[in-house]
Design a protein around this motif. Structure first.
Motif, PDB file in Angstrom:
ATOM      1  N   ALA A 254      32.618  18.870 -11.083  1.00 12.24           N
ATOM      2  CA  ALA A 254      33.375  17.805 -11.742  1.00 12.24           C
ATOM      3  C   ALA A 254      34.851  17.824 -11.347  1.00 12.24           C
ATOM      4  O   ALA A 254      35.619  16.971 -11.808  1.00 12.24           O
ATOM      5  N   GLY A 255      35.243  18.795 -10.534  1.00 11.31           N
ATOM      6  CA  GLY A 255      36.602  18.802 -10.012  1.00 11.31           C
ATOM      7  C   GLY A 255      37.640  19.541 -10.827  1.00 11.31           C
ATOM      8  O   GLY A 255      38.833  19.269 -10.709  1.00 11.31           O
ATOM      9  N   PHE A 256      37.208  20.509 -11.672  1.00  9.01           N
ATOM     10  CA  PHE A 256      38.192  21.312 -12.400  1.00  9.01           C
ATOM     11  C   PHE A 256      37.696  22.747 -12.536  1.00  9.01           C
ATOM     12  O   PHE A 256      36.529  23.053 -12.237  1.00  9.01           O
ATOM     13  N   SER A 257      38.579  23.639 -12.967  1.00  5.93           N
ATOM     14  CA  SER A 257      38.266  25.064 -13.067  1.00  5.93           C
ATOM     15  C   SER A 257      37.905  25.436 -14.498  1.00  5.93           C
ATOM     16  O   SER A 257      38.641  25.118 -15.440  1.00  5.93           O
ATOM     17  N   ILE A 258      36.780  26.118 -14.678  1.00  2.06           N
ATOM     18  CA  ILE A 258      36.379  26.553 -16.006  1.00  2.06           C
ATOM     19  C   ILE A 258      37.369  27.569 -16.565  1.00  2.06           C
ATOM     20  O   ILE A 258      37.648  27.591 -17.774  1.00  2.06           O
ATOM     21  N   GLU A 290      41.754  14.498 -25.494  1.00  3.93           N
ATOM     22  CA  GLU A 290      42.455  13.238 -25.214  1.00  3.93           C
ATOM     23  C   GLU A 290      43.731  13.509 -24.424  1.00  3.93           C
ATOM     24  O   GLU A 290      44.061  12.778 -23.486  1.00  3.93           O
ATOM     25  N   ARG A 291      44.442  14.555 -24.790  1.00  2.00           N
ATOM     26  CA  ARG A 291      45.678  14.904 -24.085  1.00  2.00           C
ATOM     27  C   ARG A 291      45.400  15.394 -22.667  1.00  2.00           C
ATOM     28  O   ARG A 291      46.283  15.367 -21.812  1.00  2.00           O
ATOM     29  N   PRO A 417      44.969  13.224 -12.775  1.00  2.00           N
ATOM     30  CA  PRO A 417      46.302  13.845 -12.740  1.00  2.00           C
ATOM     31  C   PRO A 417      46.708  14.452 -14.085  1.00  2.00           C
ATOM     32  O   PRO A 417      47.286  15.541 -14.134  1.00  2.00           O
ATOM     33  N   GLN A 418      46.385  13.751 -15.175  1.00  2.00           N
ATOM     34  CA  GLN A 418      46.739  14.285 -16.489  1.00  2.00           C
ATOM     35  C   GLN A 418      45.912  15.521 -16.814  1.00  2.00           C
ATOM     36  O   GLN A 418      46.411  16.469 -17.432  1.00  2.00           O
ATOM     37  N   LEU A 419      44.637  15.549 -16.404  1.00  2.00           N
ATOM     38  CA  LEU A 419      43.805  16.731 -16.592  1.00  2.00           C
ATOM     39  C   LEU A 419      44.389  17.916 -15.833  1.00  2.00           C
ATOM     40  O   LEU A 419      44.485  19.034 -16.369  1.00  2.00           O
ATOM     41  N   ALA A 420      44.789  17.676 -14.589  1.00  2.00           N
ATOM     42  CA  ALA A 420      45.366  18.746 -13.771  1.00  2.00           C
ATOM     43  C   ALA A 420      46.641  19.295 -14.405  1.00  2.00           C
ATOM     44  O   ALA A 420      46.864  20.510 -14.429  1.00  2.00           O
ATOM     45  N   ARG A 421      47.483  18.400 -14.930  1.00  2.00           N
ATOM     46  CA  ARG A 421      48.717  18.837 -15.572  1.00  2.00           C
ATOM     47  C   ARG A 421      48.419  19.681 -16.812  1.00  2.00           C
ATOM     48  O   ARG A 421      49.041  20.714 -17.039  1.00  2.00           O
ATOM     49  N   ALA A 422      47.452  19.232 -17.609  1.00  2.00           N
ATOM     50  CA  ALA A 422      47.111  19.953 -18.839  1.00  2.00           C
ATOM     51  C   ALA A 422      46.566  21.342 -18.528  1.00  2.00           C
ATOM     52  O   ALA A 422      46.966  22.337 -19.140  1.00  2.00           O
ATOM     53  N   LEU A 423      45.647  21.431 -17.558  1.00  2.00           N
ATOM     54  CA  LEU A 423      45.032  22.717 -17.221  1.00  2.00           C
ATOM     55  C   LEU A 423      46.012  23.652 -16.523  1.00  2.00           C
ATOM     56  O   LEU A 423      45.821  24.867 -16.520  1.00  2.00           O
ATOM     57  N   ALA A 424      47.060  23.084 -15.927  1.00  2.00           N
ATOM     58  CA  ALA A 424      48.089  23.907 -15.273  1.00  2.00           C
ATOM     59  C   ALA A 424      49.130  24.379 -16.289  1.00  2.00           C
ATOM     60  O   ALA A 424      50.050  25.121 -15.912  1.00  2.00           O
ATOM     61  N   PRO A 427      53.707  20.197 -19.338  1.00  2.00           N
ATOM     62  CA  PRO A 427      53.811  19.263 -20.465  1.00  2.00           C
ATOM     63  C   PRO A 427      53.004  18.007 -20.184  1.00  2.00           C
ATOM     64  O   PRO A 427      53.054  17.465 -19.067  1.00  2.00           O
ATOM     65  N   PRO A 428      52.249  17.529 -21.161  1.00  2.00           N
ATOM     66  CA  PRO A 428      51.427  16.333 -20.945  1.00  2.00           C
ATOM     67  C   PRO A 428      52.284  15.081 -20.826  1.00  2.00           C
ATOM     68  O   PRO A 428      53.365  14.999 -21.395  1.00  2.00           O
ATOM     69  N   VAL A 429      51.787  14.113 -20.083  1.00  2.00           N
ATOM     70  CA  VAL A 429      52.446  12.806 -19.995  1.00  2.00           C
ATOM     71  C   VAL A 429      51.768  11.895 -21.001  1.00  2.00           C
ATOM     72  O   VAL A 429      50.583  11.594 -20.874  1.00  2.00           O
ATOM     73  N   LEU A 430      52.512  11.491 -21.997  1.00  2.00           N
ATOM     74  CA  LEU A 430      51.944  10.677 -23.068  1.00  2.00           C
ATOM     75  C   LEU A 430      52.394   9.234 -22.916  1.00  2.00           C
ATOM     76  O   LEU A 430      53.513   8.959 -22.484  1.00  2.00           O
ATOM     77  N   PRO A 431      51.539   8.285 -23.287  1.00  2.00           N
ATOM     78  CA  PRO A 431      51.917   6.881 -23.196  1.00  2.00           C
ATOM     79  C   PRO A 431      52.995   6.539 -24.212  1.00  2.00           C
ATOM     80  O   PRO A 431      53.070   7.129 -25.274  1.00  2.00           O
ATOM     81  N   THR A 432      53.831   5.586 -23.835  1.00  2.00           N
ATOM     82  CA  THR A 432      54.894   5.162 -24.751  1.00  2.00           C
ATOM     83  C   THR A 432      54.310   4.301 -25.858  1.00  2.00           C
ATOM     84  O   THR A 432      53.277   3.688 -25.695  1.00  2.00           O
TER      85      THR A 432
END
Length: 432
Positions: A254-258, A290-291, A417-424, A427-432
């Motif tokens: 699925a493209g991410f690390s457990i 969601e984040r 991209p948001q998944l990658a940021r969260a798992l790394a 800080p999450p990018v949240l919608p305005t």
């Protein structure tokens, strides 16, 4: 344009992070339970009280998340597609978990050599679990999903009933269309309030974890593991194998690390470990998924249904424990009997909530239908079930997190991209 939430970027002292506080609380609970067992056993209300606080808020969290998610789909075809994909995933992973438990039990044979005479086992010790298991029939389970009234599901807090009412409400709002916009606005505002309440309640997590762990060690003692260490170690290693290898492979495809996902969910996992209940972290899991870039509609459907239908840890436990009892009593199960056990376990495990004791009840329900293994043999593992409950809850929790990401990706509703940021850990990018 999205912007980074300033609150998320604020640096805090390490001791103010909730997962650090929970970890310290768990260690203190172990020490209190070990050196002051009587006092530790009396701290049970702390853990029970915290779980009650969380369960108090679970029904509105699930209801508002699902209704809001379905209402934003706009097309009911998308709802059916998400549900079908989720259940296809649940069935596949449940089968893998059950088969893995059978394979490991046959290879390691943790119960071999115990030579227990089934006639010497005390059925009274497991009578309560057996009585509850008698109510686990398939028809009874289906009928129990339907609440007495539209509002009784929310009042009583039954997860499957809340799920049922929420789906119907979300469908109704979608069919009404623009006229339901004011109602949807109220639901979104209520959801913001409820999740703020969740954040407030989570402040008490260290106290709950401390009380629950102090009670467990004080009541049962660390030494209770010695007599059945083989079974406990086998179960923990099997669950670890399932998470790292099976779920790890699913995550890789699925493209991410457990490993990164586990690190991202560390605070919630520590909370599950401390309370032995994956339900305690359900609201936080919904928010964090969601984040991490999973669409709200997918999270709202997959996470709550997964808590009843995607119980990987419970599935491993059932086949492993059933074969352990058979081996301990010197009962040889043929391949056909083991396959029957697997099929029955696949049905009886559905609908078990992620709370302490549910795995033991579903095991009783399975053994009632498979007469080759004595139900009274459950008394052999009753003393260490509490310790295995923690591992069941952790495995169930991780499995549901993976399921959410996978279904979101299948639906094209995953912000990579948001998944990658969260798992790394960024800080999450949240919608305005």
């Amino acid at each position: 344009m999205a912007e980074v939430n300033a609150h998320e970027t604020t640096r805090q002292p390490f001791w103010r992070h909730i997962y650090v506080q929970v970890l310290i609380a768990i260690l203190l609970g172990i020490l209190v339970g070990q050196f002051w067992p009587t006092f530790g056993a009396q701290l049970k209300p702390l853990g029970d009280g915290f779980i009650k606080l969380v369960r108090m808020i679970i029904a509105p969290v699930i209801f508002l998340s699902i209704v809001g998610g379905i209402a934003h789909l706009r097309h009911l075809g998308a709802l059916g597609r998400i549900v079908l994909k989720a259940f296809a995933y649940f069935l596949t992973m449940s089968t893998f978990a059950l088969i893995l438990g059978l394979i490991v039990a046959n290879l390691i044979q943790p119960g071999a050599g115990m030579h227990i005479d089934p006639a010497t086992l005390d059925p009274a010790k497991t009578a309560d679990y057996v009585a509850r298991a008698h109510h686990q029939s398939l028809i009874g389970f289906i009928l129990a999903i339907i609440p007495q009234t539209l509002f009784s599901a929310l009042a009583e807090g039954e997860i499957l009933q809340v799920l049922f009412v929420a789906i119907l409400t979300g469908i109704a709002i979608t069919l009404v269309g623009d006229k339901a916009t004011p109602v949807l606005t109220v639901i979104e505002s209520a959801e913001a309030i409820v999740f703020r309440l969740v954040a407030i309640l989570m402040k008490a997590a260290p106290i709950g974890a401390f009380g629950a762990m102090a009670f467990t060690v004080g009541e049962y003692g660390i030494g209770v593991l010695a007599s059945l260490a083989g079974l406990v170690a086998t179960f923990y290693l099997t669950s670890l194998l399932f998470v790292l290898v099976v779920l790890g492979a699913v995550a890789w495809f699925a493209g991410f690390s457990i490993i990164k996902l586990i690190r991202y969910l560390t605070p919630e996992l520590l909370l599950v470990l401390g309370t032995s209940s994956s339900e305690a972290a359900l609201p936080s899991l919904i928010e964090k998924m969601e984040r991490a870039g999973c669409a709200r509609s997918v999270v709202g459907l997959v996470v709550p249904t997964g808590y009843s239908f995607n119980l990987d840890g419970t599935n491993i436990y059932m086949t492993l424990a059933a074969l352990f009892i058979a081996q301990a009593c010197g009962i040889h199960l043929s391949l056909g009997q083991q396959l029957l056990l697997l099929g029955v376990a696949m049905l009886s495990s559905k609908g078990a909530a992620g709370v302490t004791g549910a795995g033991f009840v579903t095991l009783a329900a399975t053994l009632l239908i498979v007469p080759a293994v004595p139900v009274a043999g459950m008394a052999l593992i009753l003393g260490v079930d509490r310790f295995m409950s923690e591992c069941r809850s952790l495995t169930n929790f991780i499995g549901n997190a993976v399921a959410t990401v996978v279904v979101a990706r299948w639906e094209g509703q995953l912000d990579q991209p948001q998944l990658a940021r969260a798992l790394a850990g960024e800080p999450p990018v949240l919608p305005t």
